[in-house]
Write a protein that holds these residues in place. Structure first.
Motif, PDB file in Angstrom:
ATOM      1  N   UNK A   3      14.343  44.402  39.028  1.00  0.00           N
ATOM      2  CA  UNK A   3      14.986  45.425  38.211  1.00  0.00           C
ATOM      3  C   UNK A   3      14.536  46.782  38.711  1.00  0.00           C
ATOM      4  N   UNK A   4      15.405  47.743  38.611  1.00  0.00           N
ATOM      5  CA  UNK A   4      15.079  49.087  39.080  1.00  0.00           C
ATOM      6  C   UNK A   4      13.840  49.605  38.359  1.00  0.00           C
ATOM      7  N   UNK A   5      12.962  50.315  39.077  1.00  0.00           N
ATOM      8  CA  UNK A   5      11.751  50.852  38.450  1.00  0.00           C
ATOM      9  C   UNK A   5      12.055  51.676  37.195  1.00  0.00           C
ATOM     10  N   UNK A   6      13.160  52.421  37.231  1.00  0.00           N
ATOM     11  CA  UNK A   6      13.512  53.239  36.061  1.00  0.00           C
ATOM     12  C   UNK A   6      13.816  52.365  34.856  1.00  0.00           C
ATOM     13  N   UNK A   7      14.476  51.211  35.101  1.00  0.00           N
ATOM     14  CA  UNK A   7      14.776  50.295  34.000  1.00  0.00           C
ATOM     15  C   UNK A   7      13.496  49.673  33.448  1.00  0.00           C
ATOM     16  N   UNK A   8      12.558  49.378  34.342  1.00  0.00           N
ATOM     17  CA  UNK A   8      11.287  48.817  33.884  1.00  0.00           C
ATOM     18  C   UNK A   8      10.525  49.834  33.031  1.00  0.00           C
ATOM     19  N   UNK A   9      10.523  51.089  33.478  1.00  0.00           N
ATOM     20  CA  UNK A   9       9.842  52.130  32.713  1.00  0.00           C
ATOM     21  C   UNK A   9      10.530  52.337  31.362  1.00  0.00           C
ATOM     22  N   UNK A 214      -8.298  42.189  38.151  1.00  0.00           N
ATOM     23  CA  UNK A 214      -9.280  42.034  39.223  1.00  0.00           C
ATOM     24  C   UNK A 214      -8.655  42.459  40.548  1.00  0.00           C
ATOM     25  N   UNK A 215      -9.449  42.482  41.581  1.00  0.00           N
ATOM     26  CA  UNK A 215      -8.993  43.020  42.864  1.00  0.00           C
ATOM     27  C   UNK A 215      -7.818  42.241  43.432  1.00  0.00           C
ATOM     28  N   UNK A 216      -7.829  40.914  43.223  1.00  0.00           N
ATOM     29  CA  UNK A 216      -6.731  40.087  43.738  1.00  0.00           C
ATOM     30  C   UNK A 216      -5.437  40.393  43.009  1.00  0.00           C
ATOM     31  N   UNK A 217      -5.536  40.513  41.692  1.00  0.00           N
ATOM     32  CA  UNK A 217      -4.349  40.820  40.899  1.00  0.00           C
ATOM     33  C   UNK A 217      -3.811  42.198  41.245  1.00  0.00           C
ATOM     34  N   UNK A 218      -4.735  43.154  41.446  1.00  0.00           N
ATOM     35  CA  UNK A 218      -4.308  44.499  41.812  1.00  0.00           C
ATOM     36  C   UNK A 218      -3.593  44.503  43.153  1.00  0.00           C
ATOM     37  N   UNK A 219      -4.125  43.757  44.124  1.00  0.00           N
ATOM     38  CA  UNK A 219      -3.491  43.700  45.439  1.00  0.00           C
ATOM     39  C   UNK A 219      -2.098  43.098  45.351  1.00  0.00           C
ATOM     40  N   UNK A 220      -1.951  42.059  44.489  1.00  0.00           N
ATOM     41  CA  UNK A 220      -0.628  41.443  44.334  1.00  0.00           C
ATOM     42  C   UNK A 220       0.364  42.439  43.747  1.00  0.00           C
ATOM     43  N   UNK A 221      -0.095  43.177  42.752  1.00  0.00           N
ATOM     44  CA  UNK A 221       0.783  44.173  42.127  1.00  0.00           C
ATOM     45  C   UNK A 221       1.072  45.302  43.109  1.00  0.00           C
ATOM     46  N   UNK A 222       0.035  45.717  43.844  1.00  0.00           N
ATOM     47  CA  UNK A 222       0.184  46.831  44.778  1.00  0.00           C
ATOM     48  C   UNK A 222       1.197  46.521  45.874  1.00  0.00           C
ATOM     49  N   UNK A 223       1.190  45.288  46.339  1.00  0.00           N
ATOM     50  CA  UNK A 223       2.072  44.919  47.457  1.00  0.00           C
ATOM     51  C   UNK A 223       3.458  44.463  47.004  1.00  0.00           C
ATOM     52  N   UNK A 224       3.623  44.267  45.700  1.00  0.00           N
ATOM     53  CA  UNK A 224       4.927  43.835  45.200  1.00  0.00           C
ATOM     54  C   UNK A 224       5.929  44.980  45.339  1.00  0.00           C
ATOM     55  N   UNK A 225       7.154  44.679  45.760  1.00  0.00           N
ATOM     56  CA  UNK A 225       8.190  45.712  45.870  1.00  0.00           C
ATOM     57  C   UNK A 225       8.373  46.429  44.533  1.00  0.00           C
ATOM     58  N   UNK A 226       8.802  47.662  44.585  1.00  0.00           N
ATOM     59  CA  UNK A 226       8.930  48.483  43.381  1.00  0.00           C
ATOM     60  C   UNK A 226       9.900  47.885  42.374  1.00  0.00           C
ATOM     61  N   UNK A 238       5.284  41.730  30.659  1.00  0.00           N
ATOM     62  CA  UNK A 238       5.815  42.496  31.780  1.00  0.00           C
ATOM     63  C   UNK A 238       4.889  43.683  32.015  1.00  0.00           C
ATOM     64  N   UNK A 239       4.447  43.824  33.239  1.00  0.00           N
ATOM     65  CA  UNK A 239       3.506  44.866  33.580  1.00  0.00           C
ATOM     66  C   UNK A 239       4.280  45.987  34.260  1.00  0.00           C
ATOM     67  N   UNK A 240       4.357  47.114  33.604  1.00  0.00           N
ATOM     68  CA  UNK A 240       5.173  48.235  34.098  1.00  0.00           C
ATOM     69  C   UNK A 240       4.279  49.198  34.878  1.00  0.00           C
ATOM     70  N   UNK A 241       4.657  49.414  36.097  1.00  0.00           N
ATOM     71  CA  UNK A 241       3.888  50.323  36.964  1.00  0.00           C
ATOM     72  C   UNK A 241       4.373  51.762  36.793  1.00  0.00           C
ATOM     73  N   UNK A 242       3.395  52.679  36.748  1.00  0.00           N
ATOM     74  CA  UNK A 242       3.691  54.110  36.646  1.00  0.00           C
ATOM     75  C   UNK A 242       2.779  54.851  37.618  1.00  0.00           C
ATOM     76  N   UNK A 243       2.997  56.133  37.799  1.00  0.00           N
ATOM     77  CA  UNK A 243       2.108  56.894  38.691  1.00  0.00           C
ATOM     78  C   UNK A 243       0.635  56.864  38.247  1.00  0.00           C
TER      79      UNK A 243
END
Length: 247
Positions: A3-9, A214-226, A238-243
């Motif tokens: 889903x588009x990042x804007x829709x997730x936010x 944890x670091x593994x979870x953060x890396x998975x989230x960090x590398x996941x497409x937007x 649902x974990x919504x990423x923001x700045x």
């Protein structure tokens, strides 16, 4: 799911509105006036029952007094008739005179006893009448408090319902542009997870379960497409990423 990042936010806006609706529903259900009314209505019911009992006693003693007064009147009339016969001189037989005098004396004693009964009943009736008056005033006072509490409850409920209506309309506008599959996932998780279906990832911490990734979870989230809809490993929301996610 993507889903588009804007829709997730935008889900965070929906979540905030849903939290507000939940808070309003809780507030409506737990208005202090409701507990106050429950206490007042129980007291009112009790006092009304006591009033009915007092009114019944007053009515019973009224009938009892009427009956006792009638008994006195009957004895008085009979004694008057006997006294009239005695005074008329129509009874000349010594035996009959003695019998008549004895009856007059007995009737006088009977009348005195019955008058005592009347007085006793009158006292009980007066006490019952006083009790009825006291309870009538008490019921009226409690009813006044009930009416006041009902008015305050209705006013508070009206305000809450009006605000809930505004929030509901705002939610309808907010979800209008969110993809149906994303909204369906959010609603399903929200129902399952105590009213929270989407949470912001803030400073590496899920705001849904308040646990830091944890670091593994953060890396998975960090590398996941937007546009990938990621989920918290701890609470499944649902974990919504923001700045401010700290990635």
């Amino acid at each position: 799911m993507n889903a588009a990042p804007a829709d997730q936010i935008r889900l965070l806006d929906v979540q905030n509105l849903d939290v507000r609706l939940t808070q309003l529903a809780h507030r409506r259900k737990n208005l202090p006036e409701l507990a106050e009314l429950q206490t007042l209505e129980a007291d009112l019911t009790q006092q009304r029952d006591l009033l009915v009992a007092a009114q019944t006693e007053e009515s019973d003693t009224s009938r009892e007094q009427t009956k006792a007064e009638q008994d006195v009147d009957q004895v008085r009339q009979r004694a008057a008739r006997d006294q009239k016969r005695l005074d008329s001189g129509a009874v000349t037989s010594p035996k009959d005179l003695e019998s008549l005098q004895h009856e007059i004396a007995s009737l006088a004693k009977r009348q005195s006893d019955l008058e005592d009964v009347v007085l006793e009943v009158m006292e009980r009736r007066e006490a019952a009448q006083e009790r009825v008056g006291e309870l009538t005033d008490r019921v009226a006072a409690i009813q006044g408090k009930v009416d006041d509490a009902v008015a305050r409850r209705d006013a508070a409920t009206g305000e809450i319902d009006a605000e809930a209506g505004t929030v509901t309309k705002e939610r309808e506008l907010t979800v209008a542009d969110i993809p149906a599959d994303l909204l369906k996932l959010y609603d399903r998780i929200r129902t399952k997870e105590g009213g929270v279906g989407a949470a912001r990832l803030f400073q590496r911490r899920c705001e849904g379960c308040r646990l830091e990734l944890n670091i593994t979870e953060l890396n998975d989230v960090r590398t996941a497409p937007a546009d990938t809809v990621v989920r918290c490993e701890n609470c499944s929301r649902i974990l919504v990423r923001t700045p401010d996610s700290g990635l």
